[in-house]
Design a protein around this motif. Structure first.
Motif, PDB file in Angstrom:
ATOM      1  N   ARG A 533       0.809  -1.225   0.000  1.00 39.96           N
ATOM      2  CA  ARG A 533       0.000   0.000   0.000  1.00 39.96           C
ATOM      3  C   ARG A 533       0.844   1.277   0.000  1.00 39.96           C
ATOM      4  O   ARG A 533       0.283   2.377  -0.055  1.00 39.96           O
ATOM      5  N   LYS A 534       2.142   1.152   0.115  1.00 43.68           N
ATOM      6  CA  LYS A 534       3.016   2.317   0.251  1.00 43.68           C
ATOM      7  C   LYS A 534       2.671   3.378  -0.806  1.00 43.68           C
ATOM      8  O   LYS A 534       2.592   3.098  -2.000  1.00 43.68           O
ATOM      9  N   GLY A 535       2.429   4.596  -0.331  1.00 48.38           N
ATOM     10  CA  GLY A 535       2.090   5.713  -1.212  1.00 48.38           C
ATOM     11  C   GLY A 535       0.614   5.897  -1.459  1.00 48.38           C
ATOM     12  O   GLY A 535       0.179   6.944  -1.966  1.00 48.38           O
ATOM     13  N   LEU A 536      -0.224   4.905  -1.082  1.00 43.61           N
ATOM     14  CA  LEU A 536      -1.670   5.026  -1.279  1.00 43.61           C
ATOM     15  C   LEU A 536      -2.296   5.837  -0.136  1.00 43.61           C
ATOM     16  O   LEU A 536      -1.789   5.856   0.983  1.00 43.61           O
ATOM     17  N   PRO A 537      -3.428   6.504  -0.386  1.00 39.34           N
ATOM     18  CA  PRO A 537      -4.057   7.332   0.650  1.00 39.34           C
ATOM     19  C   PRO A 537      -4.501   6.512   1.859  1.00 39.34           C
ATOM     20  O   PRO A 537      -5.035   5.405   1.707  1.00 39.34           O
ATOM     21  N   ALA A 538      -4.293   7.083   3.047  1.00 38.66           N
ATOM     22  CA  ALA A 538      -4.758   6.458   4.279  1.00 38.66           C
ATOM     23  C   ALA A 538      -5.723   7.364   5.038  1.00 38.66           C
ATOM     24  O   ALA A 538      -6.685   6.895   5.638  1.00 38.66           O
ATOM     25  N   ILE A 539      -5.459   8.682   5.024  1.00 40.52           N
ATOM     26  CA  ILE A 539      -6.349   9.671   5.640  1.00 40.52           C
ATOM     27  C   ILE A 539      -6.558  10.790   4.625  1.00 40.52           C
ATOM     28  O   ILE A 539      -5.599  11.278   4.024  1.00 40.52           O
ATOM     29  N   THR A 540      -7.818  11.196   4.436  1.00 48.80           N
ATOM     30  CA  THR A 540      -8.130  12.232   3.452  1.00 48.80           C
ATOM     31  C   THR A 540      -8.984  13.321   4.080  1.00 48.80           C
ATOM     32  O   THR A 540      -9.578  13.131   5.142  1.00 48.80           O
ATOM     33  N   ARG A 541      -9.058  14.466   3.359  1.00 47.29           N
ATOM     34  CA  ARG A 541      -9.897  15.584   3.809  1.00 47.29           C
ATOM     35  C   ARG A 541     -10.574  16.186   2.598  1.00 47.29           C
ATOM     36  O   ARG A 541      -9.941  16.438   1.567  1.00 47.29           O
ATOM     37  N   ASN A 542     -11.888  16.444   2.732  1.00 44.16           N
ATOM     38  CA  ASN A 542     -12.653  17.040   1.641  1.00 44.16           C
ATOM     39  C   ASN A 542     -13.481  18.196   2.177  1.00 44.16           C
ATOM     40  O   ASN A 542     -14.262  18.045   3.114  1.00 44.16           O
ATOM     41  N   ARG A 543     -13.291  19.387   1.588  1.00 40.54           N
ATOM     42  CA  ARG A 543     -14.056  20.566   1.992  1.00 40.54           C
ATOM     43  C   ARG A 543     -15.413  20.540   1.281  1.00 40.54           C
ATOM     44  O   ARG A 543     -15.478  20.390   0.065  1.00 40.54           O
ATOM     45  N   VAL A 544     -16.474  20.704   2.062  1.00 42.45           N
ATOM     46  CA  VAL A 544     -17.832  20.684   1.521  1.00 42.45           C
ATOM     47  C   VAL A 544     -18.632  21.792   2.196  1.00 42.45           C
ATOM     48  O   VAL A 544     -18.729  21.822   3.427  1.00 42.45           O
TER      49      VAL A 544
END
Length: 640
Positions: A533-544
């Motif tokens: 999984r190295k380099g794949l997203p683990a925590i994300t943020r989306n402004r809504v």
């Protein structure tokens, strides 16, 4: 503030009652809880009622200034009823009849049990209605505990429940998925007992929960019809039990009640079972548990912890250990010998403290800026899936709550459909099942400016337990700005995170479960730092709208939650008001005129903590400095 004990008059000679009551009065007891599990004493033979002994006990308590919370008793029938009607015993999923020598061995759906239970409860309520020494009614004890049933009568009612909900077999087939393993019913009676099919399991759990809620509703109406001015409560159990949706049962009573046994249930229970009512009555507060050694002072601290979380009643279980039966080595402030030991002295000390502080505490409630949403349906749906107990959302909720308690001074725990408008941060751990009501509620919260945190395994199934056709997290996919192509268990693997957004999130370890995240508008906050999984997203943020959605796509290890919580609260604009001291827990209750600060020291040495200016000792009124000392295994209540 209701301070008291559980008392069973029928367990002791009537000649002993006066001495017990006198000792209760000495140590500040002003309330007793009585009546549960007493059917055999109230009706020793069919149709021969005897409520007089309880009437005498209530009167003697009243003469001493002690009021009664009176419980009904119908979920523990006497042996003569089982002899006459063995068919009321519940059956398990294999059709095996449960033995009757335990508590709550009843099939809630059986018409004979329903008739007989209604008869004893109505007789009891009618007899005691209007008694001035009774200040509240309690609906039975631990509703839902041990009374699951899969017998023919339960299945027949389950089929009727399905017919009312789905209207036609074709609608059920469409909802649950036609033809998988040749499943396509022609009649509702074709639906078998729940074993492997996740839709049947989920719906049967809903059905069993509805029986328990219906039982509570019927007793509430009975009590209000006979005694309309008295509040009605009942006691919710250990947080790990999920037999009943307590959010739904809460709607059928005036005041939430609960059992508080902190040696075997996490602190989150106090917030979850308080719910959105702002207060909770602890109707069973731990005194002593068999095989559990509680340190000196902790019985008192555990009780103060309940008050700090919003308890407005504290009823210790129980006055004296029982000399016989399954609980003869269990709970009791006094031992069988009646000699006053360590636990009783702690209880007496607390009674003296509440004599001074009760009126100060009474107007206040917790005032939270953070909420955890807790969904019984998600728990049921997870357990019905192939993943099962291991990823039950309750365990992640407990870990998140423990870390929140180190940053903020109060947390609410609510149904995800509840009003969330007052909060800055809402954390929804593993919201596996999402329906339209939940999705719309969370969407409104975010668009209005809230910060929502979802965790791995969210939005997996709809309200009937069927996987969404749209990408995960289902109805919240666009809100999160991601889509998840897989959810897997990772037990035995150690995942490590890397973050350029916040260094606190780098190096965090995760296991148990992880999502495979694809970005669709969100920004990456942390990535996987090892393995495939190295380099794949683990925590994300989306402004809504005015808010944001943070998606934590891994199950962080218990020890790694605090950095995440510190970052989340900062993102939501919540400042940490106090510099915490190891071993001291901090809570607040507020009212319009003042704030109360509860400092509990769980260590065997005195601790000093900086609290800022303006505080005074709540008992004496004396001002305290900006740094306050809390004695070893002791507590302080401060007022500003």
């Amino acid at each position: 503030m209701k301070f008291g004990v559980q008392y069973y008059p029928s367990h002791w000679p009537e000649s002993q009652w006066a001495a017990d009551i006198a000792k209760m009065k000495e140590v500040g007891v002003k309330f007793v809880r009585m009546g549960d599990l007493s059917w055999s004493a109230f009706e020793p033979a069919p149709g021969e009622f005897d409520f007089s002994w309880m009437e005498r006990a209530i009167a003697m308590m009243g003469d001493a200034g002690i009021k009664t919370i009176l419980c009904t008793c119908s979920r523990t029938p006497p042996p003569w009823l089982y002899r006459k009607h063995p068919e009321i015993l519940p059956k398990d999923q294999n059709g095996v009849t449960r033995y009757q020598d335990g508590r709550y061995a009843v099939a809630m759906s059986h018409p004979v049990f329903q008739r007989e239970a209604l008869r004893i409860d109505q007789a009891m309520v009618d007899y005691f209605a209007g008694n001035e020494n009774i200040i509240s009614w309690q609906i039975d004890n631990e509703i839902g505990c041990h009374n699951d049933c899969y017998g023919d009568h339960s299945m027949s009612q389950f089929h009727a429940y399905l017919k009312e909900k789905y209207k036609s077999p074709n609608a059920l087939n469409e909802a649950w998925g036609e033809h998988f393993w040749a499943f396509q019913i022609q009649e509702f009676e074709d639906v078998p007992r729940p074993f492997e099919n996740p839709h049947i399991q989920l719906e049967y759990r809903r059905f069993l929960s509805s029986l328990n809620v219906d039982f509570g509703r019927s007793r509430y109406r009975m009590m209000k019809a006979a005694d309309p001015d008295k509040p009605v409560t009942t006691n919710f159990q250990n947080l790990y039990w999920d037999h009943t949706d307590y959010h739904a049962l809460s709607n059928e009573i005036d005041v939430n009640g609960m059992n508080h046994y902190p040696a075997r249930t996490p602190e989150l229970a106090l917030d979850c079972l308080r719910g959105d009512k702002g207060e909770v009555w602890v109707l069973e507060q731990q005194s002593h548990l068999a095989a559990i050694d509680s340190p000196t002072g902790w019985t008192r601290l555990w009780a103060w912890m309940a008050i700090a979380h919003g308890a407005s009643a504290l009823i210790f279980f129980r006055w004296r250990q029982c000399r016989y039966g399954c609980e003869q080595f269990g709970d009791g402030l006094l031992p069988h010998s009646n000699r006053e030991g360590r636990l009783f002295k702690e209880f007496a000390k607390m009674g003296a403290e509440l004599e001074v502080l009760a009126d100060v505490i009474e107007p206040t409630k917790p005032d939270s800026k953070v909420a955890l949403t807790y969904s019984y349906e998600s728990r049921w749906a997870v357990k019905a899936s192939v993943y099962g107990e291991e990823i039950d959302p309750v365990y992640e909720a407990v870990d998140l709550h423990k870390s929140l308690a180190k940053v903020v001074t109060s947390v609410d725990c609510l149904d995800p459909r509840a009003d969330l408008s007052k909060y800055r941060l809402v954390i929804a751990p593993r919201l596996w099942l999402i329906d339209d009501a939940v999705a719309n509620n969370l969407r409104s919260f975010v668009e209005a400016g809230g910060t929502l945190c979802l965790t791995a395994g969210s939005g997996i199934v709809d309200e009937v337990g069927k996987c969404f056709a749209e990408p995960r997290p289902g109805k919240l996919c666009d809100l999160a700005g991601i889509w998840c192509s897989d959810f897997v268990g990772t037990k035995g693997l150690e995942l490590v995170l890397e973050s350029e957004v916040d260094t606190r999130l780098s190096g965090l370890r995760a296991s148990v479960a992880a999502d495979e995240i694809n970005i669709d508008g969100a920004e990456v906050v942390a990535k996987h730092g090892n393995g495939w999984r190295k380099g794949l997203p683990a925590i994300t943020r989306n402004r809504v709208g005015k808010g944001q959605v943070i998606y934590v796509g891994v199950r962080l290890d218990t020890s790694e939650m605090l950095p995440l919580i510190s970052w989340l609260t900062e993102e939501a604009g919540i400042e940490q008001e106090f510099d915490r001291v190891e071993g001291v827990t901090v809570y607040e209750r507020v009212c319009d005129d003042y704030r109360l600060l509860f400092l509990l020291n769980w260590t065997d040495e005195a601790k000093a903590m900086s609290i800022g200016s303006g505080w005074a000792d709540a008992a004496s009124g004396e001002a305290v400095g900006e740094e306050v000392e809390i004695g070893a295994t002791d507590m302080r209540v401060l007022k500003r």
